[in-house]
Design an enzyme around this catalytic site. Sequence first.
Site, PDB file in Angstrom:
ATOM      1  N   ARG A  16      16.494 -39.373  -2.363  1.00 15.41           N
ATOM      2  CA  ARG A  16      15.134 -39.803  -2.033  1.00 15.41           C
ATOM      3  C   ARG A  16      14.747 -39.706  -0.563  1.00 15.41           C
ATOM      4  O   ARG A  16      13.598 -40.015  -0.232  1.00 15.41           O
ATOM      5  CB  ARG A  16      14.929 -41.250  -2.535  1.00 15.41           C
ATOM      6  CG  ARG A  16      14.976 -41.323  -4.049  1.00 15.41           C
ATOM      7  CD  ARG A  16      14.794 -42.712  -4.604  1.00 15.41           C
ATOM      8  NE  ARG A  16      14.823 -42.697  -6.064  1.00 15.41           N
ATOM      9  CZ  ARG A  16      15.935 -42.639  -6.797  1.00 15.41           C
ATOM     10  NH1 ARG A  16      17.118 -42.618  -6.208  1.00 15.41           N
ATOM     11  NH2 ARG A  16      15.870 -42.599  -8.112  1.00 15.41           N
ATOM     12  N   ILE A  88      28.576 -39.678  -7.349  1.00 14.27           N
ATOM     13  CA  ILE A  88      29.303 -38.877  -8.334  1.00 14.27           C
ATOM     14  C   ILE A  88      30.149 -37.824  -7.617  1.00 14.27           C
ATOM     15  O   ILE A  88      30.715 -36.950  -8.250  1.00 14.27           O
ATOM     16  CB  ILE A  88      28.299 -38.209  -9.309  1.00 14.27           C
ATOM     17  CG1 ILE A  88      27.166 -37.520  -8.541  1.00 14.27           C
ATOM     18  CG2 ILE A  88      27.727 -39.260 -10.258  1.00 14.27           C
ATOM     19  CD1 ILE A  88      26.105 -36.872  -9.425  1.00 14.27           C
ATOM     20  N   HIS A 106      27.801 -44.451 -12.030  1.00 13.82           N
ATOM     21  CA  HIS A 106      27.044 -43.332 -12.604  1.00 13.82           C
ATOM     22  C   HIS A 106      27.955 -42.174 -12.968  1.00 13.82           C
ATOM     23  O   HIS A 106      27.517 -41.029 -13.019  1.00 13.82           O
ATOM     24  CB  HIS A 106      25.931 -42.904 -11.654  1.00 13.82           C
ATOM     25  CG  HIS A 106      24.889 -43.981 -11.475  1.00 13.82           C
ATOM     26  ND1 HIS A 106      23.958 -43.965 -10.477  1.00 13.82           N
ATOM     27  CD2 HIS A 106      24.653 -45.119 -12.184  1.00 13.82           C
ATOM     28  CE1 HIS A 106      23.187 -45.047 -10.573  1.00 13.82           C
ATOM     29  NE2 HIS A 106      23.595 -45.766 -11.593  1.00 13.82           N
ATOM     30  N   ASN A 202      21.810 -49.428   6.247  1.00 19.56           N
ATOM     31  CA  ASN A 202      20.984 -48.385   5.619  1.00 19.56           C
ATOM     32  C   ASN A 202      19.879 -47.945   6.578  1.00 19.56           C
ATOM     33  O   ASN A 202      19.583 -48.645   7.540  1.00 19.56           O
ATOM     34  CB  ASN A 202      20.340 -48.973   4.344  1.00 19.56           C
ATOM     35  CG  ASN A 202      19.960 -47.915   3.323  1.00 19.56           C
ATOM     36  OD1 ASN A 202      20.754 -47.030   3.037  1.00 19.56           O
ATOM     37  ND2 ASN A 202      18.762 -47.993   2.789  1.00 19.56           N
TER      38      ASN A 202
HETATM   39  P1  CNA Z   1      18.898 -42.507  -2.942  1.00 20.21           P
HETATM   40  O1  CNA Z   1      17.883 -43.093  -3.841  1.00 20.21           O
HETATM   41  O2  CNA Z   1      18.756 -41.076  -2.584  1.00 20.21           O
HETATM   42  O3  CNA Z   1      18.881 -43.401  -1.613  1.00 20.21           O
HETATM   43  C1  CNA Z   1      19.703 -43.132  -0.521  1.00 20.21           C
HETATM   44  C2  CNA Z   1      19.476 -44.210   0.524  1.00 20.21           C
HETATM   45  O4  CNA Z   1      20.389 -44.006   1.576  1.00 20.21           O
HETATM   46  C3  CNA Z   1      18.069 -44.223   1.119  1.00 20.21           C
HETATM   47  O5  CNA Z   1      17.631 -45.552   1.273  1.00 20.21           O
HETATM   48  C4  CNA Z   1      18.281 -43.561   2.491  1.00 20.21           C
HETATM   49  O6  CNA Z   1      17.375 -44.035   3.465  1.00 20.21           O
HETATM   50  C5  CNA Z   1      19.690 -43.984   2.809  1.00 20.21           C
HETATM   51  N1  CNA Z   1      20.414 -43.063   3.672  1.00 20.21           N
HETATM   52  C6  CNA Z   1      20.535 -41.715   3.536  1.00 20.21           C
HETATM   53  N2  CNA Z   1      21.339 -41.218   4.494  1.00 20.21           N
HETATM   54  C7  CNA Z   1      21.707 -42.274   5.264  1.00 20.21           C
HETATM   55  C8  CNA Z   1      22.521 -42.415   6.415  1.00 20.21           C
HETATM   56  N3  CNA Z   1      23.116 -41.363   6.980  1.00 20.21           N
HETATM   57  N4  CNA Z   1      22.663 -43.641   6.942  1.00 20.21           N
HETATM   58  C9  CNA Z   1      22.074 -44.731   6.381  1.00 20.21           C
HETATM   59  N5  CNA Z   1      21.298 -44.667   5.294  1.00 20.21           N
HETATM   60  C10 CNA Z   1      21.124 -43.455   4.733  1.00 20.21           C
HETATM   61  O7  CNA Z   1      20.380 -42.713  -3.506  1.00 20.21           O
HETATM   62  P2  CNA Z   1      20.973 -43.928  -4.339  1.00 20.21           P
HETATM   63  O8  CNA Z   1      22.431 -43.734  -4.346  1.00 20.21           O
HETATM   64  O9  CNA Z   1      20.419 -45.222  -3.925  1.00 20.21           O
HETATM   65  O10 CNA Z   1      20.362 -43.597  -5.782  1.00 20.21           O
HETATM   66  C11 CNA Z   1      21.114 -43.582  -6.879  1.00 20.21           C
HETATM   67  C12 CNA Z   1      21.344 -42.156  -7.433  1.00 20.21           C
HETATM   68  C13 CNA Z   1      21.587 -41.098  -6.409  1.00 20.21           C
HETATM   69  C14 CNA Z   1      22.629 -42.196  -8.198  1.00 20.21           C
HETATM   70  O11 CNA Z   1      22.372 -41.970  -9.538  1.00 20.21           O
HETATM   71  C15 CNA Z   1      23.553 -41.121  -7.633  1.00 20.21           C
HETATM   72  O12 CNA Z   1      24.325 -40.514  -8.612  1.00 20.21           O
HETATM   73  C16 CNA Z   1      22.629 -40.179  -6.996  1.00 20.21           C
HETATM   74  N6  CNA Z   1      23.170 -39.258  -5.961  1.00 20.21           N
HETATM   75  C17 CNA Z   1      24.488 -39.244  -5.638  1.00 20.21           C
HETATM   76  C18 CNA Z   1      24.944 -38.364  -4.663  1.00 20.21           C
HETATM   77  C19 CNA Z   1      26.408 -38.359  -4.322  1.00 20.21           C
HETATM   78  O13 CNA Z   1      27.234 -38.565  -5.198  1.00 20.21           O
HETATM   79  N7  CNA Z   1      26.753 -38.140  -3.039  1.00 20.21           N
HETATM   80  C20 CNA Z   1      24.054 -37.496  -4.006  1.00 20.21           C
HETATM   81  C21 CNA Z   1      22.699 -37.538  -4.385  1.00 20.21           C
HETATM   82  C22 CNA Z   1      22.267 -38.428  -5.346  1.00 20.21           C
END
Ligand code: CNA
Length: 257
Positions: A16, A88, A106, A202
Amino acid sequence: MAGAGISTPSGIPDFRSPGSGLYSNLKQYNLPYPEAIFELTFFFQNPKPFFTLAKELYPGNFKPNMTHYFLRLLHDKGLLLRLYTQNIDGLERVSGIPASKLVEAHGTFASATCTVCLRACPGEDFWAAVLADRVPCCRVCTGIVKPDVVFFGEPLPERFLLHVVDFPVADLLLVLGTSLEVEPFASLSEYVRHSVPRVLINQAVVGTFAWQPRGRDVVQLGDVVHGVEKLVTLLGWTEEMQDLMRREREKLGAGKS
Ligand code: CNA
């Protein structure tokens, strides 16, 4: 509690974040709307976009960063009750946190299952197909094989139920790199006792930290690695942290981030 934001410093985009998040960069996949990539109905009509994305997120391409190793250090010190992650990418496992301490709410790319006969598919077979731009199929019944990541509408893994015993006994809650937008995961942040400090690190104030803040909440805004570094310094763990990262990175060898 952790989310995609803990892995953006390892080079994996979150969902997001405007501009850099996956949802802003899915045009190449010709989706009706971004979330369709994680919906079963769309997946069965057209599994290609999901597998193209899976290839980009291939676990071997990325390495844990300081945030993952900080959680590992908490485990080494006997301070980690459990790590609930929405990610994931498997980087928590790579950082050396044992499966018993993890709830991958997840699911994970580490294992895969046939969507027709429900047989487990060996990870090597699954990834060999994905890396060769083929849709992975079951050896036995030829059904499409899907990694064990949770799509919208699918039930969460049984281990998620551990929250019932974990959250009431926790004496500190860390919430790292998540938008707290996906339920039922997001609501876990409300399950610790009211006397328990909740620490959010965050880019933005999210979820109940924004709309129902508690007196003992602590919010550290900005990059998660900077926030964790600050906490490590305050705890006097800098040297231990550096030693752990050096040892673990040597084990993993050279590569991305
Ligand atoms: P999201 O909704 O994309 O939110 C990410 C949050 O992290 C946001 O509030 C950003 O502002 C914050 N953020 C991003 N980068 C940084 C940083 N460097 N420092 C501090 N804050 C940061 O992701 P969520 O995990 O909350 O949403 C849940 C979904 C995303 C799940 O179902 C996951 O499976 C899914 N997801 C996972 C991955 C992964 O496994 N790495 C990648 C993308 C999405």
